[in-house]
Design an enzyme around this catalytic site. Structure first.
Site, PDB file in Angstrom:
ATOM      1  N   GLY A  40       9.431   2.637  -7.550  1.00 30.67           N
ATOM      2  CA  GLY A  40       9.416   1.189  -7.451  1.00 30.67           C
ATOM      3  C   GLY A  40       7.996   0.723  -7.680  1.00 30.67           C
ATOM      4  O   GLY A  40       7.107   1.067  -6.914  1.00 30.67           O
ATOM      5  N   HIS A  41       7.768   0.019  -8.763  1.00 29.77           N
ATOM      6  CA  HIS A  41       6.422  -0.473  -9.059  1.00 29.77           C
ATOM      7  C   HIS A  41       6.394  -1.978  -8.884  1.00 29.77           C
ATOM      8  O   HIS A  41       7.157  -2.690  -9.526  1.00 29.77           O
ATOM      9  CB  HIS A  41       6.036  -0.118 -10.502  1.00 29.77           C
ATOM     10  CG  HIS A  41       5.783   1.335 -10.695  1.00 29.77           C
ATOM     11  ND1 HIS A  41       5.638   1.918 -11.930  1.00 29.77           N
ATOM     12  CD2 HIS A  41       5.639   2.319  -9.798  1.00 29.77           C
ATOM     13  CE1 HIS A  41       5.409   3.210 -11.776  1.00 29.77           C
ATOM     14  NE2 HIS A  41       5.419   3.476 -10.495  1.00 29.77           N
TER      15      HIS A  41
HETATM   16  P1  IMP Z   1      14.477  11.518  -4.313  1.00 27.71           P
HETATM   17  O1  IMP Z   1      13.408  11.403  -5.343  1.00 27.71           O
HETATM   18  O2  IMP Z   1      15.313  10.271  -4.186  1.00 27.71           O
HETATM   19  O3  IMP Z   1      15.300  12.751  -4.483  1.00 27.71           O
HETATM   20  O4  IMP Z   1      13.763  11.684  -2.878  1.00 27.71           O
HETATM   21  C1  IMP Z   1      13.004  12.825  -2.533  1.00 27.71           C
HETATM   22  C2  IMP Z   1      11.775  12.419  -1.721  1.00 27.71           C
HETATM   23  O5  IMP Z   1      10.866  11.712  -2.531  1.00 27.71           O
HETATM   24  C3  IMP Z   1      12.072  11.508  -0.524  1.00 27.71           C
HETATM   25  O6  IMP Z   1      11.193  11.828   0.536  1.00 27.71           O
HETATM   26  C4  IMP Z   1      11.748  10.122  -1.069  1.00 27.71           C
HETATM   27  O7  IMP Z   1      11.431   9.214  -0.038  1.00 27.71           O
HETATM   28  C5  IMP Z   1      10.559  10.449  -1.949  1.00 27.71           C
HETATM   29  N1  IMP Z   1      10.382   9.480  -3.049  1.00 27.71           N
HETATM   30  C6  IMP Z   1      11.077   9.399  -4.196  1.00 27.71           C
HETATM   31  N2  IMP Z   1      10.606   8.421  -4.980  1.00 27.71           N
HETATM   32  C7  IMP Z   1       9.563   7.887  -4.336  1.00 27.71           C
HETATM   33  C8  IMP Z   1       8.633   6.849  -4.667  1.00 27.71           C
HETATM   34  O8  IMP Z   1       8.647   6.241  -5.737  1.00 27.71           O
HETATM   35  N3  IMP Z   1       7.685   6.595  -3.734  1.00 27.71           N
HETATM   36  C9  IMP Z   1       7.603   7.282  -2.570  1.00 27.71           C
HETATM   37  N4  IMP Z   1       8.436   8.260  -2.230  1.00 27.71           N
HETATM   38  C10 IMP Z   1       9.408   8.559  -3.101  1.00 27.71           C
END
Ligand code: IMP
Length: 424
Positions: A40-41
């Site tokens: 999310g940017h």
């Molecule tokens: P997934 O990428 O949805 O599989 O999540 C795996 C982990 O990466 C989790 O701890 C999420 O909260 C974290 N995560 C995924 N995308 C982001 C991001 O854009 N910002 C911060 N954490 C992220």
């Protein structure tokens, strides 16, 4: 002309979008290379806020060609909705190019992401539940459907049959769920999404090579961050792709010799969403202060972020893993009112000191931070635009980071808007 990479140095949400957007002013192409709409940017331009998930940050400049590289996983519904949202705000997406080799997030990936998390119980990863992990798992299992399959309904249906033959068994026999009907998915993906995305599907590796050969400026925009990297992050509390700079090569088809600049984005403190070790995590008023002043809630999921002091052990590791040439320090203004600041110079466990990341993660789980204390500046940085106007304590904070990690801090963020930064 060589390419530039922008990469997060912590656990994501460092504010990469802001500096990517700023650097994009001098670029011709901005390329996403991994992840999906788990990113999310947030960009603030002329008081208007844009929350982007899949479309590269550079889209707000008419001169930029935004590219979604092969390493990205694409939920076509989300992409279409984002393009429509941008069009409504007067942003032109007609130049957006999407790699035919990027993989599609399918409805069953989203269902499986939620089911896996539920079944992990207290051991859950805290994923964004967007289907990211299952989509990359299918890619590795060679069960994935790619963006180019949208252009060939016969192949799409054949591949979907193979995938559903496997996935429906998992849904029914492992998770006791109803099987999914292929026809419904074909109707959504081929009849609704394909016509909308077809004009954008391209040979993006070829496009980028031609761009580099004709001296165009290419910016490779990382999502998530170094310590969410599948190989180098705090596994298993990571995402399922490679946000580190090496992922920029595999995720776009650009070779390593075509990259000569890697900017690591570091927040002036650290945040994390989801589970996993966090050595400098704060559970006190200062932690709450960082959440409140920094607006530390997920752009995507609204989750409250965990907060802690800046961790130089992580930053030193990020310098090595990504070959950082420079650092962009964000949200320095969030520290404005604090009288005393701490930064973690090393980890300590059982009398042993670690200035570099211990390879054994158990050490990270149990280590205590060794803090260096610095004086706060206790004034408002939001209006500062020149390095010479930074208060001496803020300059000292930045210089300390440079001395500790051996890389210059070239940009410093002092507020959310596009113009709120200091160049050094
Ligand atoms: P997934 O990428 O949805 O599989 O999540 C795996 C982990 O990466 C989790 O701890 C999420 O909260 C974290 N995560 C995924 N995308 C982001 C991001 O854009 N910002 C911060 N954490 C992220």
């Amino acid at each position: 002309m060589p390419a530039t990479v922008v990469v997060g140095t912590q656990w994501g949400d460092e504010g990469k979008g802001k500096f990517t957007d700023l650097m994009a002013a001098d670029m011709d192409y901005v390329v996403r290379y991994q992840g999906g709409h788990n990113a999310g940017h947030t960009l603030v331009v002329d008081g208007k806020q844009f929350a982007l998930q899949l479309v590269p940050s550079g889209v707000l400049y008419p001169h930029i060609t935004p590219v979604i590289g092969n390493g990205v996983v694409v939920d076509p519904h989300v992409l279409i909705a984002e393009m429509e949202m941008l069009a409504e705000q007067g942003v032109d997406c007609s130049k957006l190019a999407i790699s035919g080799n990027a993989h599609l997030i399918m409805p069953y990936h989203i269902e499986l992401d939620a089911l896996h998390e539920r079944h992990l119980g207290s051991g859950k990863l805290g994923t964004t539940k967007r289907g990211i992990g299952p989509a990359y798992a299918d890619r590795s299992m060679r069960l994935g459907l790619r963006v180019q399959d949208l252009l060939d309904p016969k192949i799409f249906s054949e591949k979907l049959d193979v995938a559903l033959n496997h996935t429906n068994k998992v849904l029914a026999k492992v998770f006791n769920r109803l099987p999914l009907a292929g026809e419904d998915i074909v109707a959504e993906y081929i009849e609704v999404c394909a016509p909308r995305l077809a004009p954008h599907i391209a040979d993006t590796a070829g496009l980028l090579h031609e761009a580099l050969e004709s001296d165009k400026q290419v910016l490779l925009e990382g999502a998530q961050a170094t310590f969410l990297d599948l190989d180098h992050g705090t596994y298993p509390f990571v995402t399922s792709s490679n946000p580190t700079a090496g992922g920029a090569c595999t995720g776009t088809g650009i070779g390593p010799r075509q990259i000569d600049r890697v900017m690591g984005i570091a927040k002036a403190y650290v945040t994390r969403v989801g589970s996993g070790p966090f050595v400098t995590e704060l559970f006190d008023d200062v932690g709450d202060h960082l959440v409140d002043v920094g607006g530390e809630f997920g752009t995507n999921t609204g989750r409250r972020r965990r907060t802690g002091w800046l961790d130089l052990v992580m930053l030193r590791h990020a310098v090595r893993l990504n070959s950082l040439t420079e650092i962009g320090l964000t949200k320095l203004d969030v520290l404005d009112s604090l009288a005393e600041l701490k930064v973690c110079a090393a980890y300590e466990l059982d009398g042993k000191r670690f200035e570099h990341m211990p390879y054994h993660q158990t050490v990270m789980h149990n280590a205590k931070p060794v803090y260096k204390e610095l004086e706060g500046w206790q004034c408002d940085l939001s209006g500062v635009r020149e390095a010479k106007d930074l208060p001496k304590q803020a300059a000292a904070y930045i210089e300390m980071i440079e001395a500790e990690v051996g890389v210059p801090v070239k940009l410093v963020g002092v507020g959310p808007s596009r113009e709120q930064y200091v160049k050094r």
